[in-house]
Motif scaffolding. Structure first.
Motif, PDB file in Angstrom:
ATOM      1  N   SER A 137       0.865  -1.173   0.000  1.00 46.63           N
ATOM      2  CA  SER A 137       0.000   0.000   0.000  1.00 46.63           C
ATOM      3  C   SER A 137       0.906   1.228   0.000  1.00 46.63           C
ATOM      4  O   SER A 137       1.618   1.493   0.972  1.00 46.63           O
ATOM      5  CB  SER A 137      -0.900  -0.005   1.241  1.00 46.63           C
ATOM      6  OG  SER A 137      -1.650   1.192   1.338  1.00 46.63           O
ATOM      7  N   VAL A 138       0.898   1.981  -1.097  1.00 49.59           N
ATOM      8  CA  VAL A 138       1.875   3.059  -1.275  1.00 49.59           C
ATOM      9  C   VAL A 138       1.552   4.263  -0.395  1.00 49.59           C
ATOM     10  O   VAL A 138       0.419   4.466   0.038  1.00 49.59           O
ATOM     11  CB  VAL A 138       1.955   3.494  -2.754  1.00 49.59           C
ATOM     12  CG1 VAL A 138       2.408   2.342  -3.638  1.00 49.59           C
ATOM     13  CG2 VAL A 138       0.613   4.045  -3.227  1.00 49.59           C
ATOM     14  N   ASP A 139       2.570   5.049  -0.150  1.00 49.74           N
ATOM     15  CA  ASP A 139       2.429   6.285   0.616  1.00 49.74           C
ATOM     16  C   ASP A 139       1.361   7.167  -0.030  1.00 49.74           C
ATOM     17  O   ASP A 139       1.403   7.429  -1.238  1.00 49.74           O
ATOM     18  CB  ASP A 139       3.777   7.008   0.651  1.00 49.74           C
ATOM     19  CG  ASP A 139       3.760   8.259   1.510  1.00 49.74           C
ATOM     20  OD1 ASP A 139       2.897   8.369   2.402  1.00 49.74           O
ATOM     21  OD2 ASP A 139       4.626   9.132   1.289  1.00 49.74           O
ATOM     22  N   GLY A 140       0.373   7.585   0.753  1.00 48.29           N
ATOM     23  CA  GLY A 140      -0.685   8.445   0.238  1.00 48.29           C
ATOM     24  C   GLY A 140      -1.912   7.700  -0.265  1.00 48.29           C
ATOM     25  O   GLY A 140      -2.917   8.330  -0.586  1.00 48.29           O
ATOM     26  N   GLU A 141      -1.847   6.377  -0.336  1.00 48.62           N
ATOM     27  CA  GLU A 141      -3.015   5.613  -0.801  1.00 48.62           C
ATOM     28  C   GLU A 141      -4.194   5.858   0.140  1.00 48.62           C
ATOM     29  O   GLU A 141      -4.086   5.711   1.355  1.00 48.62           O
ATOM     30  CB  GLU A 141      -2.665   4.121  -0.839  1.00 48.62           C
ATOM     31  CG  GLU A 141      -3.797   3.230  -1.335  1.00 48.62           C
ATOM     32  CD  GLU A 141      -3.364   1.773  -1.385  1.00 48.62           C
ATOM     33  OE1 GLU A 141      -2.602   1.406  -2.301  1.00 48.62           O
ATOM     34  OE2 GLU A 141      -3.761   1.006  -0.480  1.00 48.62           O
ATOM     35  N   SER A 142      -5.311   6.276  -0.437  1.00 49.47           N
ATOM     36  CA  SER A 142      -6.532   6.622   0.320  1.00 49.47           C
ATOM     37  C   SER A 142      -6.273   7.701   1.365  1.00 49.47           C
ATOM     38  O   SER A 142      -7.056   7.859   2.305  1.00 49.47           O
ATOM     39  CB  SER A 142      -7.135   5.382   0.983  1.00 49.47           C
ATOM     40  OG  SER A 142      -7.555   4.457   0.010  1.00 49.47           O
ATOM     41  N   GLY A 143      -5.167   8.440   1.209  1.00 50.06           N
ATOM     42  CA  GLY A 143      -4.859   9.541   2.119  1.00 50.06           C
ATOM     43  C   GLY A 143      -3.989   9.178   3.293  1.00 50.06           C
ATOM     44  O   GLY A 143      -3.602  10.051   4.081  1.00 50.06           O
ATOM     45  N   TYR A 144      -3.637   7.908   3.434  1.00 48.97           N
ATOM     46  CA  TYR A 144      -2.839   7.464   4.582  1.00 48.97           C
ATOM     47  C   TYR A 144      -1.348   7.667   4.326  1.00 48.97           C
ATOM     48  O   TYR A 144      -0.870   7.445   3.214  1.00 48.97           O
ATOM     49  CB  TYR A 144      -3.084   5.989   4.866  1.00 48.97           C
ATOM     50  CG  TYR A 144      -4.444   5.665   5.435  1.00 48.97           C
ATOM     51  CD1 TYR A 144      -4.667   5.664   6.807  1.00 48.97           C
ATOM     52  CD2 TYR A 144      -5.508   5.345   4.587  1.00 48.97           C
ATOM     53  CE1 TYR A 144      -5.913   5.353   7.332  1.00 48.97           C
ATOM     54  CE2 TYR A 144      -6.756   5.030   5.097  1.00 48.97           C
ATOM     55  CZ  TYR A 144      -6.953   5.033   6.471  1.00 48.97           C
ATOM     56  OH  TYR A 144      -8.199   4.728   6.982  1.00 48.97           O
ATOM     57  N   PRO A 145      -0.602   8.044   5.356  1.00 51.18           N
ATOM     58  CA  PRO A 145       0.847   8.211   5.182  1.00 51.18           C
ATOM     59  C   PRO A 145       1.576   6.875   5.253  1.00 51.18           C
ATOM     60  O   PRO A 145       1.129   5.915   5.874  1.00 51.18           O
ATOM     61  CB  PRO A 145       1.231   9.083   6.382  1.00 51.18           C
ATOM     62  CG  PRO A 145       0.240   8.708   7.450  1.00 51.18           C
ATOM     63  CD  PRO A 145      -1.051   8.451   6.704  1.00 51.18           C
ATOM     64  N   GLY A 146       2.729   6.827   4.600  1.00 50.76           N
ATOM     65  CA  GLY A 146       3.611   5.675   4.702  1.00 50.76           C
ATOM     66  C   GLY A 146       3.335   4.594   3.683  1.00 50.76           C
ATOM     67  O   GLY A 146       2.181   4.282   3.380  1.00 50.76           O
ATOM     68  N   THR A 147       4.403   4.038   3.135  1.00 54.30           N
ATOM     69  CA  THR A 147       4.292   2.847   2.296  1.00 54.30           C
ATOM     70  C   THR A 147       4.245   1.641   3.222  1.00 54.30           C
ATOM     71  O   THR A 147       5.168   1.400   3.999  1.00 54.30           O
ATOM     72  CB  THR A 147       5.477   2.742   1.335  1.00 54.30           C
ATOM     73  OG1 THR A 147       5.427   3.847   0.412  1.00 54.30           O
ATOM     74  CG2 THR A 147       5.427   1.444   0.550  1.00 54.30           C
ATOM     75  N   LEU A 148       3.150   0.898   3.128  1.00 53.70           N
ATOM     76  CA  LEU A 148       2.880  -0.199   4.046  1.00 53.70           C
ATOM     77  C   LEU A 148       3.025  -1.523   3.313  1.00 53.70           C
ATOM     78  O   LEU A 148       2.390  -1.751   2.283  1.00 53.70           O
ATOM     79  CB  LEU A 148       1.460  -0.057   4.605  1.00 53.70           C
ATOM     80  CG  LEU A 148       1.088  -0.848   5.853  1.00 53.70           C
ATOM     81  CD1 LEU A 148       1.807  -0.301   7.073  1.00 53.70           C
ATOM     82  CD2 LEU A 148      -0.425  -0.807   6.072  1.00 53.70           C
ATOM     83  N   ASP A 149       3.866  -2.384   3.834  1.00 58.16           N
ATOM     84  CA  ASP A 149       4.048  -3.738   3.302  1.00 58.16           C
ATOM     85  C   ASP A 149       3.193  -4.671   4.159  1.00 58.16           C
ATOM     86  O   ASP A 149       3.460  -4.859   5.347  1.00 58.16           O
ATOM     87  CB  ASP A 149       5.522  -4.122   3.376  1.00 58.16           C
ATOM     88  CG  ASP A 149       5.837  -5.417   2.639  1.00 58.16           C
ATOM     89  OD1 ASP A 149       4.952  -6.288   2.567  1.00 58.16           O
ATOM     90  OD2 ASP A 149       6.965  -5.562   2.148  1.00 58.16           O
TER      91      ASP A 149
END
Length: 351
Positions: A137-149
């Motif tokens: 889930s890339v940084d900024g996806e749906s407004g959320y910070p951080g790239t999440l694995d």
């Protein structure tokens, strides 16, 4: 243990598979890598006959046409965040307010984790098969910070235990709350109301909500309320004690009963079929929703069966709703270098 994998369809040119796991006891679980959706759970009853105990569809097309999170993962943050706003390190993030009745942020937004095709790997052991779904889930996806694995594992073992495990790490501070959102009816998905089921919850307190479904911040006792499931109670009896018979509340687990790292969260029992489902988790809370809104839209499930209000219930192990905005709730913050990891078991059988 056995498995089958068939093509379920395609989304944006990506293949969507349907993976079915089965054990020696006649239990079968079907999951798809679109939204990590559990499409079917077949469990034998007291009479030995199997029934599908979750609400859902037989085709990908129906899921793509829309549904109330039948069997899907909810994230990056499940449940609600007030006004879609939260702050981290003095920066305020504005998310989508995608729940029309309440105007709050719900389950990660209109394109949350439930609307992506996930990669997956299989792990087979002597007594279980695990499906490890994964995506970035890339940084900024749906407004959320951080790239999440993220890795979401769904598995079945020979003890009729269905495993829902979550693991994630991030490259900048973020908030996270991941759940599976299956709707259960232990009499069978096409058997009508769950009011006759008996429920026990491992909780003494809950977090009440305002009209917008956001927690007020209070923590109240369950004793002497219609929400009291500290001992087994028929759901329909308690429905008579709450307005509109509606349950959609966060119950705080008391940790009184443990099995290793797991806390007892819930026991659901259908006296007619004899089926039970015991829920164990490492999470701090469980959301009990009795499907009272299912009649808001016409949902036609497998074999064309129409799902009505109270036709299925959710028992979502989770962090507290709106916890990014409530400092006294367990923190949903995930920092770089930390691991978000939670596990839940749904154990099925008859009595």
């Amino acid at each position: 243990m056995e498995k089958t994998i068939v093509k379920f369809g395609e989304v944006d040119g990506k293949v969507v598979d349907l993976i079915t796991l089965s054990n020696k006891n006649g239990m079968k679980v079907s999951v798809t890598n679109y939204g990590c959706i559990v499409t079917s759970i077949e469990v034998p009853g007291r009479d030995g006959k199997a029934a599908d105990v979750v609400l859902g569809y037989e085709s990908l097309e129906k899921y793509l046409a829309g549904h109330p999170f039948f069997g899907a993962i909810a994230g990056r943050f499940a449940n609600r965040i007030q006004d879609g706003k939260f702050s981290l390190d003095d920066y305020t993030y504005q998310l989508e307010t995608n729940e029309p009745p309440t105007v709050q942020h719900l389950h990660g937004g209109s394109k949350g984790f439930d609307k992506y095709v996930w990669g997956y790997d299989l792990e087979e052991t002597e007594g279980a098969i695990l499906v490890h779904f994964h995506r970035i889930s890339v940084d900024g996806e749906s407004g959320y910070p951080g790239t999440l694995d993220v890795t979401h594992t769904i598995g079945l073992d020979e003890e009729n235990q269905l495993h829902y495990n979550f693991r994630a790490h991030t490259d900048k501070p973020t908030v996270i709350n991941l759940v599976n959102h299956s709707y259960y009816n232990l009499a069978g998905h096409d058997s009508g109301s769950v009011a006759g089921h008996e429920l026990t919850l491992g909780a003494d307190f809950y977090t009440p909500v305002a009209e917008n479904m956001i927690p007020t911040g209070e923590i109240l006792k369950l004793a002497d309320t219609g929400l009291d499931f500290r001992t087994a109670a028929k759901i329909g009896d308690n429905m008579e004690k709450v307005e509109g018979g509606a349950f959609d509340f966060n119950f705080i687990l008391n940790g009184a009963k443990k099995e290793g790292e797991y806390t007892f969260a819930a026991d659901l029992y259908d006296p007619e079929s004899g089926r039970f489902m015991t829920v164990l988790t490492t999470q701090p809370a469980i959301q009990f929703y009795n499907g009272f809104k299912l009649s808001n839209k016409p949902w036609f499930g497998r074999s064309g069966y129409k799902y009505e209000a109270f036709g299925g219930l959710c028992l979502e192990t989770q962090g507290f709703p709106d916890s990014p905005n409530k400092a006294h709730f367990p923190s949903p913050r995930l920092n770089p270098g930390e691991i978000y990891e939670h596990k839940t078991i749904h154990r099925f059988g008859t009595r």
